[in-house]
Design a protein around this motif. Sequence first.
Motif, PDB file in Angstrom:
ATOM      1  N   VAL A  92       0.845  -1.206   0.000  1.00 50.69           N
ATOM      2  CA  VAL A  92       0.000   0.000   0.000  1.00 50.69           C
ATOM      3  C   VAL A  92       0.876   1.250   0.000  1.00 50.69           C
ATOM      4  N   TYR A  93       0.574   2.180  -0.908  1.00 51.24           N
ATOM      5  CA  TYR A  93       1.354   3.425  -1.032  1.00 51.24           C
ATOM      6  C   TYR A  93       0.440   4.633  -0.806  1.00 51.24           C
ATOM      7  N   PRO A  94       0.990   5.734  -0.306  1.00 52.96           N
ATOM      8  CA  PRO A  94       0.171   6.950  -0.201  1.00 52.96           C
ATOM      9  C   PRO A  94      -0.257   7.411  -1.595  1.00 52.96           C
ATOM     10  N   LEU A  95      -1.389   8.063  -1.674  1.00 53.31           N
ATOM     11  CA  LEU A  95      -1.935   8.443  -2.986  1.00 53.31           C
ATOM     12  C   LEU A  95      -0.982   9.360  -3.762  1.00 53.31           C
ATOM     13  N   ASP A  96      -0.144  10.141  -3.046  1.00 57.52           N
ATOM     14  CA  ASP A  96       0.736  11.049  -3.808  1.00 57.52           C
ATOM     15  C   ASP A  96       1.809  10.286  -4.599  1.00 57.52           C
ATOM     16  N   GLN A  97       1.954   8.986  -4.354  1.00 56.89           N
ATOM     17  CA  GLN A  97       2.887   8.191  -5.182  1.00 56.89           C
ATOM     18  C   GLN A  97       2.149   7.434  -6.297  1.00 56.89           C
ATOM     19  N   ALA A  98       0.842   7.664  -6.400  1.00 55.87           N
ATOM     20  CA  ALA A  98       0.020   6.804  -7.266  1.00 55.87           C
ATOM     21  C   ALA A  98       0.489   6.793  -8.722  1.00 55.87           C
ATOM     22  N   LYS A  99       0.866   7.961  -9.233  1.00 52.95           N
ATOM     23  CA  LYS A  99       1.227   7.999 -10.660  1.00 52.95           C
ATOM     24  C   LYS A  99       2.471   7.143 -10.916  1.00 52.95           C
ATOM     25  N   ASP A 100       3.498   7.331 -10.102  1.00 56.28           N
ATOM     26  CA  ASP A 100       4.730   6.556 -10.277  1.00 56.28           C
ATOM     27  C   ASP A 100       4.471   5.070 -10.042  1.00 56.28           C
ATOM     28  N   ASP A 135      -0.276   7.827 -19.219  1.00 53.11           N
ATOM     29  CA  ASP A 135      -0.230   8.802 -18.111  1.00 53.11           C
ATOM     30  C   ASP A 135      -1.554   9.544 -17.950  1.00 53.11           C
ATOM     31  N   GLU A 136      -2.182   9.892 -19.095  1.00 57.55           N
ATOM     32  CA  GLU A 136      -3.425  10.669 -19.027  1.00 57.55           C
ATOM     33  C   GLU A 136      -4.511   9.879 -18.286  1.00 57.55           C
ATOM     34  N   ALA A 137      -4.582   8.583 -18.549  1.00 55.59           N
ATOM     35  CA  ALA A 137      -5.607   7.758 -17.891  1.00 55.59           C
ATOM     36  C   ALA A 137      -5.330   7.679 -16.391  1.00 55.59           C
ATOM     37  N   ILE A 138      -4.051   7.578 -16.036  1.00 56.62           N
ATOM     38  CA  ILE A 138      -3.700   7.527 -14.602  1.00 56.62           C
ATOM     39  C   ILE A 138      -4.097   8.846 -13.933  1.00 56.62           C
ATOM     40  N   THR A 172      -5.078   5.926  -0.670  1.00 55.57           N
ATOM     41  CA  THR A 172      -3.894   5.164  -1.077  1.00 55.57           C
ATOM     42  C   THR A 172      -4.107   4.538  -2.456  1.00 55.57           C
ATOM     43  N   VAL A 173      -2.988   4.019  -2.981  1.00 55.03           N
ATOM     44  CA  VAL A 173      -3.072   3.103  -4.102  1.00 55.03           C
ATOM     45  C   VAL A 173      -2.373   1.827  -3.629  1.00 55.03           C
ATOM     46  N   ALA A 174      -2.953   0.678  -3.970  1.00 55.96           N
ATOM     47  CA  ALA A 174      -2.398  -0.593  -3.480  1.00 55.96           C
ATOM     48  C   ALA A 174      -2.185  -1.540  -4.651  1.00 55.96           C
ATOM     49  N   VAL A 175      -1.083  -2.287  -4.581  1.00 59.77           N
ATOM     50  CA  VAL A 175      -0.850  -3.336  -5.572  1.00 59.77           C
ATOM     51  C   VAL A 175      -0.980  -4.669  -4.847  1.00 59.77           C
ATOM     52  N   VAL A 176      -1.765  -5.559  -5.422  1.00 57.80           N
ATOM     53  CA  VAL A 176      -1.896  -6.904  -4.847  1.00 57.80           C
ATOM     54  C   VAL A 176      -1.190  -7.860  -5.810  1.00 57.80           C
ATOM     55  N   LEU A 227       8.873  -5.258  -7.413  1.00 60.48           N
ATOM     56  CA  LEU A 227       7.651  -4.600  -6.951  1.00 60.48           C
ATOM     57  C   LEU A 227       7.826  -4.144  -5.502  1.00 60.48           C
ATOM     58  N   ARG A 228       8.421  -4.992  -4.697  1.00 60.04           N
ATOM     59  CA  ARG A 228       8.530  -4.711  -3.266  1.00 60.04           C
ATOM     60  C   ARG A 228       9.603  -3.667  -2.973  1.00 60.04           C
ATOM     61  N   GLU A 229      10.528  -3.496  -3.945  1.00 54.10           N
ATOM     62  CA  GLU A 229      11.597  -2.517  -3.707  1.00 54.10           C
ATOM     63  C   GLU A 229      11.233  -1.156  -4.270  1.00 54.10           C
ATOM     64  N   PHE A 230      10.095  -1.069  -4.922  1.00 51.25           N
ATOM     65  CA  PHE A 230       9.732   0.196  -5.565  1.00 51.25           C
ATOM     66  C   PHE A 230       9.085   1.165  -4.565  1.00 51.25           C
ATOM     67  N   GLY A 231       9.427   2.442  -4.700  1.00 49.61           N
ATOM     68  CA  GLY A 231       8.743   3.513  -3.957  1.00 49.61           C
ATOM     69  C   GLY A 231       8.873   3.388  -2.448  1.00 49.61           C
TER      70      GLY A 231
END
Length: 467
Positions: free
Chosen positions: A230-238, A335-338, A269-273, A290-294
Amino acid sequence: MVDLQVATIAGTISVLGDAAIEEFRGNLRGQLILPADHIYNDARKIWNANIDKHPVLIARCAGVADVIEAVNFARANDLLVSVRGGGHSFPGTSVADGGMVIDLTDMNSVRVDPVGRTARAEGGTKWGVLDRETQAFGLATTGGTNSDTGIGGLTLGGGMGWLGGKYGLACDNLISVDVVTADGQLRTASAAENPDLFWAVRGGGGNFGVVTSFVYQLHQVETLLAGMIVYPLDQAKDVLKFYHEFTGSMPDEVNTGAAFLNLPDGTPTVAVVACYNGPIEEGEKALRPLREFGSPIVDQIGPMSYQEVQHLVDAATPDDHQYYEKSHYFKDLPDEAIDILIDHFKKAPSSMTLPFFQQLGNAANRVPVADTAFGHRDARYNLILISIWEDPGESEIHVKWTRDLWTALEPYSTGGVYINNIGWDGDGDGDLALAAFGPNYRRLSEVKNTYDPTNLFRHNQNIKPTA
Ligand SMILES: Cc1cc2nc3c(=O)[nH]c(=O)nc-3n(C[C@H](O)[C@H](O)[C@H](O)COP(=O)(O)OP(=O)(O)OC[C@H]3O[C@@H](n4cnc5c(N)ncnc54)[C@H](O)[C@@H]3O)c2cc1C
């Protein structure tokens, strides 16, 4: 007893006499539930509390003989009829307002052949039950990610799940089905018997009859490496840009999802499962990028049983809430869709609302599109825009938010929609049959002509017989 007014397939109202109803009741081993019965209100309800339909007859079948009886009764009386499997259709296609429901709730037995690695499950079984029975032998097949959904609707529409990377969709694992078709005949459909019908039920939805049992190929599935980051929403685009890169080059053992969600304390948040189906050490390597990102808030990935994986996201979609959703298939994630997603999520009128990317999976993508009725093999994701709220009086704002977001994202989608994730009556999806079945629509319509020429099963998902 009194005569009952019922909806017909022609859209008119006709009267069913007391004697006909009593004769039908007497011919069933299961229950015939009528509006005056004390269990009627519970029996007509489905998981989505936003659906408030009033069927006149609910035939709760106990076995194949009851299903044949119910199909014959519906046909003989021109009744508007629907089929209820697990009762989890978002738009409520399993409940015919004013008509008759053929209810498979009590048809939920499962028999596993651990040697042949197959399972036969009745048409009203839910995934949690099938998984429990198959996991007793260390086996499983691709199933939906919520344990309370039905195998019926989910498999007939395609069926995406955590094992899709290695084993394809749920429908790709079908070996055969038993179907009561509109003429009241029980037919087996498999590669060898009625192959046209077998082709159609693998992605063509519940348009061809009542599937009384499904036979699935099973696979050995033991401990998996799975969970949510789970990441904070401000990291969602990256995060989503990286997520898209990751899903483009991952091994078959992995399947993923990504969701926008608010934590219980309100943090957006944005979350990756992610789910790795194979040796844990290999999984550690595969999921490491994936786990090392952000900078995640939390990384819950760890070894777990398949049944635990299958309950991982149950809590996100509780019973007795109001739901409305629409979907789009995506191949790319520009990017536009994100940006559009992030912007709309910030303005969502409910904190429970949940835009969710579900990946079809590598193996699901590799099946040639003409091999089964599932029409969208080239999509990498199904994006489901799920609005969730509690007060029925607020429906309008949540439906509007979902529709607005769907429209804003349309230019970036493939133009296809998942037949299992349509809005009410396919509203706004354009030509739903074409959007849902793409290049396979024409052939589906021909199969419909063979097995349901009068379109008795019209309450399902919009395949019309050829003229
Ligand atoms: C919480 C939740 C999670 C979900 N997760 C996933 C997921 O991970 N992957 C995925 O692919 N989809 C998923 N879905 C979508 C799901 O595939 C559909 O909602 C599906 O329609 C559910 O099937 P059901 O049998 O429970 O529904 P029902 O409402 O009973 O039926 C849906 C449709 O299928 C027909 N049908 C059902 N059973 C039969 C049968 N035996 N014979 C003939 N017709 C039948 C019905 O007539 C109806 O038109 C999810 C849905 C929900 C609500």
